[in-house]
Design an enzyme around this catalytic site. Structure first.
Site, PDB file in Angstrom:
ATOM      1  N   HIS A  98       0.824  -1.206   0.000  1.00  0.00           N
ATOM      2  CA  HIS A  98       0.000   0.000   0.000  1.00  0.00           C
ATOM      3  C   HIS A  98       0.859   1.257   0.000  1.00  0.00           C
ATOM      4  O   HIS A  98       2.030   1.247   0.353  1.00  0.00           O
ATOM      5  CB  HIS A  98      -0.945   0.016   1.207  1.00  0.00           C
ATOM      6  CG  HIS A  98      -0.240   0.122   2.528  1.00  0.00           C
ATOM      7  ND1 HIS A  98       0.453  -0.920   3.104  1.00  0.00           N
ATOM      8  CD2 HIS A  98      -0.119   1.169   3.389  1.00  0.00           C
ATOM      9  CE1 HIS A  98       0.965  -0.541   4.259  1.00  0.00           C
ATOM     10  NE2 HIS A  98       0.633   0.736   4.457  1.00  0.00           N
ATOM     11  N   ASP A 100       0.444   4.936   1.726  1.00  0.00           N
ATOM     12  CA  ASP A 100      -0.345   5.393   2.868  1.00  0.00           C
ATOM     13  C   ASP A 100      -1.481   6.340   2.474  1.00  0.00           C
ATOM     14  O   ASP A 100      -1.273   7.331   1.767  1.00  0.00           O
ATOM     15  CB  ASP A 100       0.548   6.105   3.886  1.00  0.00           C
ATOM     16  CG  ASP A 100       1.354   5.135   4.736  1.00  0.00           C
ATOM     17  OD1 ASP A 100       0.930   3.975   4.866  1.00  0.00           O
ATOM     18  OD2 ASP A 100       2.401   5.548   5.268  1.00  0.00           O
ATOM     19  N   HIS A 258       4.758   0.243   0.347  1.00  0.00           N
ATOM     20  CA  HIS A 258       5.474  -0.560   1.344  1.00  0.00           C
ATOM     21  C   HIS A 258       4.590  -1.679   1.867  1.00  0.00           C
ATOM     22  O   HIS A 258       3.371  -1.668   1.688  1.00  0.00           O
ATOM     23  CB  HIS A 258       6.026   0.304   2.486  1.00  0.00           C
ATOM     24  CG  HIS A 258       4.991   1.131   3.186  1.00  0.00           C
ATOM     25  ND1 HIS A 258       4.491   2.305   2.664  1.00  0.00           N
ATOM     26  CD2 HIS A 258       4.355   0.955   4.377  1.00  0.00           C
ATOM     27  CE1 HIS A 258       3.610   2.829   3.497  1.00  0.00           C
ATOM     28  NE2 HIS A 258       3.494   2.023   4.535  1.00  0.00           N
ATOM     29  N   ARG A 273       5.146   6.320  14.232  1.00  0.00           N
ATOM     30  CA  ARG A 273       5.217   6.908  12.891  1.00  0.00           C
ATOM     31  C   ARG A 273       4.634   8.320  12.893  1.00  0.00           C
ATOM     32  O   ARG A 273       3.556   8.557  13.448  1.00  0.00           O
ATOM     33  CB  ARG A 273       4.432   6.058  11.892  1.00  0.00           C
ATOM     34  CG  ARG A 273       4.533   6.554  10.444  1.00  0.00           C
ATOM     35  CD  ARG A 273       3.626   5.770   9.519  1.00  0.00           C
ATOM     36  NE  ARG A 273       2.226   6.064   9.768  1.00  0.00           N
ATOM     37  CZ  ARG A 273       1.228   5.236   9.483  1.00  0.00           C
ATOM     38  NH1 ARG A 273       1.474   4.049   8.975  1.00  0.00           N
ATOM     39  NH2 ARG A 273      -0.021   5.577   9.749  1.00  0.00           N
TER      40      ARG A 273
END
Length: 282
Positions: A98, A100, A258, A273
């Site tokens: 995907h 983000d 990723h 994150r």
């Protein structure tokens, strides 16, 4: 600052860098940003930084955003705590290619991900260069997808596990976004293949040019979208990072996808994150 390429097409490890210093040092931050545009994902080891340092560094790239499902640290807005342990059942792990939050009208520009705790083996993350994936497409495919748009949905991904009422409320808050299948990177000018597991269908495929008969409609569009999404899984476009406590990854969300490898449950994996707001793809 030392830069060591990790693969031919994507990824570099930085040495001699303290991200806490980079948060306030314009020259150092500028060098890191330039390296990010070149290598698309950067990695660092042994970063003994605080949550405040993490947020301060990521904020140099732009305003931080919170995740509508996961939320963020109450004392550090924009810092998402991704803690996986025995209380996280295996089916709640992120194991899909995907980019983000492409279900946003303006997906994130990028992210800074730091490892706090990880398994002794497993729990790697893989990134894929979607500019290279587009560049290597056959000419006829490039021509066919040049003007296509795709719908991206949070309802069909994060919402899928929710009860119907909650799922509909999530979609009402975050309506499906529509993006070009091939976007132009706003800083490098590269053309990037911009469909991933959040993409549900093409929105302008069913035209007389593409569909001569009714049976062409679903198979033709679905097969083409599946083919394009599958390009991220080609090893030649990838770099794989083995986490250690204190290691950090910085990636350009506009040109990469990723995959968080789910091979470690029930071991503990704790990550934090900071996602950086982006612009509308064109």
């Amino acid at each position: 600052m030392r830069i060591e390429k990790l693969t031919t097409h994507i990824g570099a490890e930085l040495g001699g860098v303290d991200l806490a210093e980079a948060a306030t040092n314009d020259d150092l931050f500028g060098a890191i940003r330039d390296a990010l545009l070149t290598h698309k994902v950067l990695f660092l080891r042994d970063q003994d930084i605080s949550k405040a340092d993490h947020v301060a560094f990521a904020s140099r790239f732009g305003e931080l955003e919170t995740h509508p499902v996961v939320g963020s640290d109450p004392e550090h807005p924009g810092l998402v705590c991704i803690y996986k342990d025995l209380n996280s059942p295996p089916d709640h792990f992120e194991n899909a290619w995907h980019c983000d939050a492409t279900w946003r009208d303006k997906p994130p520009m990028g992210a800074v991900l730091r490892c706090l705790e990880c398994p002794p083996v497993g729990g790697d993350t893989i990134w894929s260069n979607m500019a290279r994936a587009y560049e290597d497409l056959p000419d006829d495919i490039q021509e066919r997808i040049a003007d296509l748009y795709a719908r991206h949905s949070i309802e069909a991904s994060f919402g899928a596990r929710m009860p119907i009422g909650q799922r509909h409320a999530l979609k009402a808050q975050y309506p499906d976004a529509e993006h070009p299948v091939v976007r132009t990177h706003p800083e490098t000018g590269q053309r990037v293949l911009f469909v991933n597991s959040f993409a549900t269908h093409f929105t302008n495929f069913h035209t007389s040019q593409n569909v001569r008969f009714g049976q062409d409609f679903a198979p033709g569009a679905t097969n083409l979208l599946s083919y394009l999404i599958g390009r991220a899984s080609i090893p030649e476009y990838q770099v794989r990072w083995r986490w250690t406590p204190g290691s950090v990854a910085i990636w350009d969300n506009r040109s990469t996808q990723h995959y968080a490898v789910m091979d470690y449950w029930p071991a503990v994996r704790k990550m934090e994150r900071a996602g950086i707001s982006g612009d509308k793809p064109y």
